[in-house]
Design a protein around this motif. Structure first.
Motif, PDB file in Angstrom:
ATOM      1  N   TYR A  87       0.830  -1.200   0.000  1.00 35.97           N
ATOM      2  CA  TYR A  87       0.000   0.000   0.000  1.00 35.97           C
ATOM      3  C   TYR A  87       0.867   1.254   0.000  1.00 35.97           C
ATOM      4  O   TYR A  87       0.655   2.163  -0.800  1.00 35.97           O
ATOM      5  N   PHE A  88       1.821   1.320   0.902  1.00 35.82           N
ATOM      6  CA  PHE A  88       2.611   2.545   1.009  1.00 35.82           C
ATOM      7  C   PHE A  88       3.567   2.736  -0.155  1.00 35.82           C
ATOM      8  O   PHE A  88       3.824   3.866  -0.553  1.00 35.82           O
ATOM      9  N   TYR A  89       4.082   1.664  -0.726  1.00 37.19           N
ATOM     10  CA  TYR A  89       5.001   1.816  -1.851  1.00 37.19           C
ATOM     11  C   TYR A  89       4.291   1.950  -3.188  1.00 37.19           C
ATOM     12  O   TYR A  89       4.770   2.669  -4.067  1.00 37.19           O
ATOM     13  N   LEU A  90       3.145   1.280  -3.360  1.00 38.70           N
ATOM     14  CA  LEU A  90       2.485   1.302  -4.662  1.00 38.70           C
ATOM     15  C   LEU A  90       1.336   2.291  -4.745  1.00 38.70           C
ATOM     16  O   LEU A  90       1.117   2.897  -5.795  1.00 38.70           O
ATOM     17  N   VAL A  91       0.574   2.469  -3.677  1.00 40.90           N
ATOM     18  CA  VAL A  91      -0.588   3.356  -3.710  1.00 40.90           C
ATOM     19  C   VAL A  91      -0.219   4.760  -3.253  1.00 40.90           C
ATOM     20  O   VAL A  91      -0.481   5.733  -3.946  1.00 40.90           O
ATOM     21  N   VAL A  92       0.384   4.867  -2.075  1.00 39.25           N
ATOM     22  CA  VAL A  92       0.750   6.189  -1.560  1.00 39.25           C
ATOM     23  C   VAL A  92       1.870   6.765  -2.401  1.00 39.25           C
ATOM     24  O   VAL A  92       1.800   7.916  -2.826  1.00 39.25           O
ATOM     25  N   GLY A  93       2.911   5.982  -2.650  1.00 39.41           N
ATOM     26  CA  GLY A  93       3.986   6.389  -3.544  1.00 39.41           C
ATOM     27  C   GLY A  93       4.887   7.463  -2.985  1.00 39.41           C
ATOM     28  O   GLY A  93       4.668   8.030  -1.918  1.00 39.41           O
ATOM     29  N   GLU A  94       5.920   7.754  -3.736  1.00 38.25           N
ATOM     30  CA  GLU A  94       6.941   8.715  -3.309  1.00 38.25           C
ATOM     31  C   GLU A  94       6.450  10.161  -3.289  1.00 38.25           C
ATOM     32  O   GLU A  94       6.966  10.972  -2.550  1.00 38.25           O
ATOM     33  N   GLU A  95       5.456  10.493  -4.113  1.00 39.65           N
ATOM     34  CA  GLU A  95       5.017  11.889  -4.156  1.00 39.65           C
ATOM     35  C   GLU A  95       4.366  12.343  -2.855  1.00 39.65           C
ATOM     36  O   GLU A  95       4.360  13.524  -2.534  1.00 39.65           O
ATOM     37  N   ASN A  96       3.821  11.402  -2.083  1.00 44.91           N
ATOM     38  CA  ASN A  96       3.216  11.742  -0.798  1.00 44.91           C
ATOM     39  C   ASN A  96       4.105  11.390   0.378  1.00 44.91           C
ATOM     40  O   ASN A  96       3.672  11.454   1.507  1.00 44.91           O
ATOM     41  N   ASP A  97       5.345  11.004   0.105  1.00 47.33           N
ATOM     42  CA  ASP A  97       6.274  10.619   1.168  1.00 47.33           C
ATOM     43  C   ASP A  97       6.767  11.874   1.860  1.00 47.33           C
ATOM     44  O   ASP A  97       7.430  12.706   1.266  1.00 47.33           O
ATOM     45  N   ASP A  98       6.426  11.994   3.141  1.00 48.97           N
ATOM     46  CA  ASP A  98       6.838  13.162   3.908  1.00 48.97           C
ATOM     47  C   ASP A  98       8.155  12.942   4.621  1.00 48.97           C
ATOM     48  O   ASP A  98       8.629  13.817   5.326  1.00 48.97           O
ATOM     49  N   GLY A  99       8.728  11.764   4.482  1.00 56.52           N
ATOM     50  CA  GLY A  99       9.988  11.472   5.147  1.00 56.52           C
ATOM     51  C   GLY A  99       9.789  11.286   6.628  1.00 56.52           C
ATOM     52  O   GLY A  99       8.700  11.138   7.138  1.00 56.52           O
ATOM     53  N   ASP A 100      10.870  11.335   7.348  1.00 58.89           N
ATOM     54  CA  ASP A 100      10.847  11.155   8.793  1.00 58.89           C
ATOM     55  C   ASP A 100      11.074  12.512   9.422  1.00 58.89           C
ATOM     56  O   ASP A 100      12.167  12.847   9.843  1.00 58.89           O
ATOM     57  N   ASP A 101      10.034  13.325   9.458  1.00 58.43           N
ATOM     58  CA  ASP A 101      10.174  14.698   9.926  1.00 58.43           C
ATOM     59  C   ASP A 101       9.983  14.856  11.421  1.00 58.43           C
ATOM     60  O   ASP A 101       9.966  15.970  11.930  1.00 58.43           O
ATOM     61  N   GLY A 102       9.833  13.765  12.139  1.00 56.17           N
ATOM     62  CA  GLY A 102       9.702  13.838  13.583  1.00 56.17           C
ATOM     63  C   GLY A 102       8.277  14.047  14.057  1.00 56.17           C
ATOM     64  O   GLY A 102       7.998  13.960  15.237  1.00 56.17           O
ATOM     65  N   GLU A 103       7.360  14.332  13.174  1.00 56.67           N
ATOM     66  CA  GLU A 103       5.982  14.556  13.571  1.00 56.67           C
ATOM     67  C   GLU A 103       5.154  13.284  13.495  1.00 56.67           C
ATOM     68  O   GLU A 103       4.092  13.211  14.048  1.00 56.67           O
ATOM     69  N   GLY A 104       5.620  12.319  12.772  1.00 52.07           N
ATOM     70  CA  GLY A 104       4.886  11.067  12.636  1.00 52.07           C
ATOM     71  C   GLY A 104       3.740  11.207  11.664  1.00 52.07           C
ATOM     72  O   GLY A 104       2.980  12.149  11.721  1.00 52.07           O
ATOM     73  N   GLY A 105       3.642  10.294  10.733  1.00 53.27           N
ATOM     74  CA  GLY A 105       2.560  10.326   9.755  1.00 53.27           C
ATOM     75  C   GLY A 105       2.798  11.370   8.687  1.00 53.27           C
ATOM     76  O   GLY A 105       3.833  12.009   8.609  1.00 53.27           O
ATOM     77  N   GLY A 106       1.796  11.550   7.846  1.00 52.97           N
ATOM     78  CA  GLY A 106       1.890  12.514   6.768  1.00 52.97           C
ATOM     79  C   GLY A 106       1.270  13.841   7.141  1.00 52.97           C
ATOM     80  O   GLY A 106       0.625  13.994   8.168  1.00 52.97           O
ATOM     81  N   LYS A 107       1.462  14.817   6.283  1.00 55.19           N
ATOM     82  CA  LYS A 107       0.933  16.155   6.543  1.00 55.19           C
ATOM     83  C   LYS A 107      -0.586  16.181   6.554  1.00 55.19           C
ATOM     84  O   LYS A 107      -1.185  16.981   7.253  1.00 55.19           O
ATOM     85  N   ASN A 108      -1.216  15.306   5.791  1.00 50.35           N
ATOM     86  CA  ASN A 108      -2.671  15.294   5.684  1.00 50.35           C
ATOM     87  C   ASN A 108      -3.343  14.334   6.655  1.00 50.35           C
ATOM     88  O   ASN A 108      -4.565  14.203   6.640  1.00 50.35           O
ATOM     89  N   ASP A 109      -2.576  13.649   7.484  1.00 49.34           N
ATOM     90  CA  ASP A 109      -3.159  12.718   8.444  1.00 49.34           C
ATOM     91  C   ASP A 109      -3.870  13.479   9.555  1.00 49.34           C
ATOM     92  O   ASP A 109      -3.432  14.563   9.953  1.00 49.34           O
TER      93      ASP A 109
END
Length: 132
Positions: A87-109
């Motif tokens: 799911y995370f590699y094929l559906v979410v993909g790299e364009e929505n990858d927020d990296g490990d910014d210390g906040e946990g999860g994505g910006k839209n979570d």
């Protein structure tokens, strides 16, 4: 077989103690997923392992209601981990990858999900103020 073959517990797997039997499918939550998380992955792999870490105990608790076959429960846990990666590699993909910014999860979570993801990272040095 030569060493343990004369013991009944070796030849009769169906008569195995229940605690040993359930350890077979709890192995995913107790050992496999934490071992993968201990490498401190980032980005999509981290999020996939967070979902797997939260999902495998839920599946391991609910699956015996449906089936008592530990092999089936083991494969269901495997499918959850593989599905999280997929799911995370094929559906979410790299364009929505927020990296490990210390906040946990994505910006839209939602905030509650960010809290859950951030709680999973306790002990990673962030609670002491260590930042990149």
């Amino acid at each position: 077989a030569t060493l343990f073959g004369r013991f009944d517990w070796y030849n009769n797997v169906a008569n195995m103690d229940t605690s040993i039997t359930v350890l077979g499918f709890w192995w995913w939550w107790l050992f496999i997923v934490p071992s993968l998380r201990s490498r401190r992955p980032t980005g999509l792999e981290k999020r996939a392992l967070d979902v797997a870490f939260l999902g495998t105990p839920i599946l391991s608790l609910l699956s015996p209601v449906v089936t008592k076959d530990t092999g089936v429960i083991w494969w269901v846990n495997f499918a959850l981990v593989a599905g999280a990666y997929g799911y995370f590699y094929l559906v979410v993909g790299e364009e929505n990858d927020d990296g490990d910014d210390g906040e946990g999860g994505g910006k839209n979570d939602p905030a509650w999900l960010k809290f859950v993801y951030k709680s999973l990272d306790f002990g990673s040095g962030r609670e002491r103020g260590a930042r990149r």
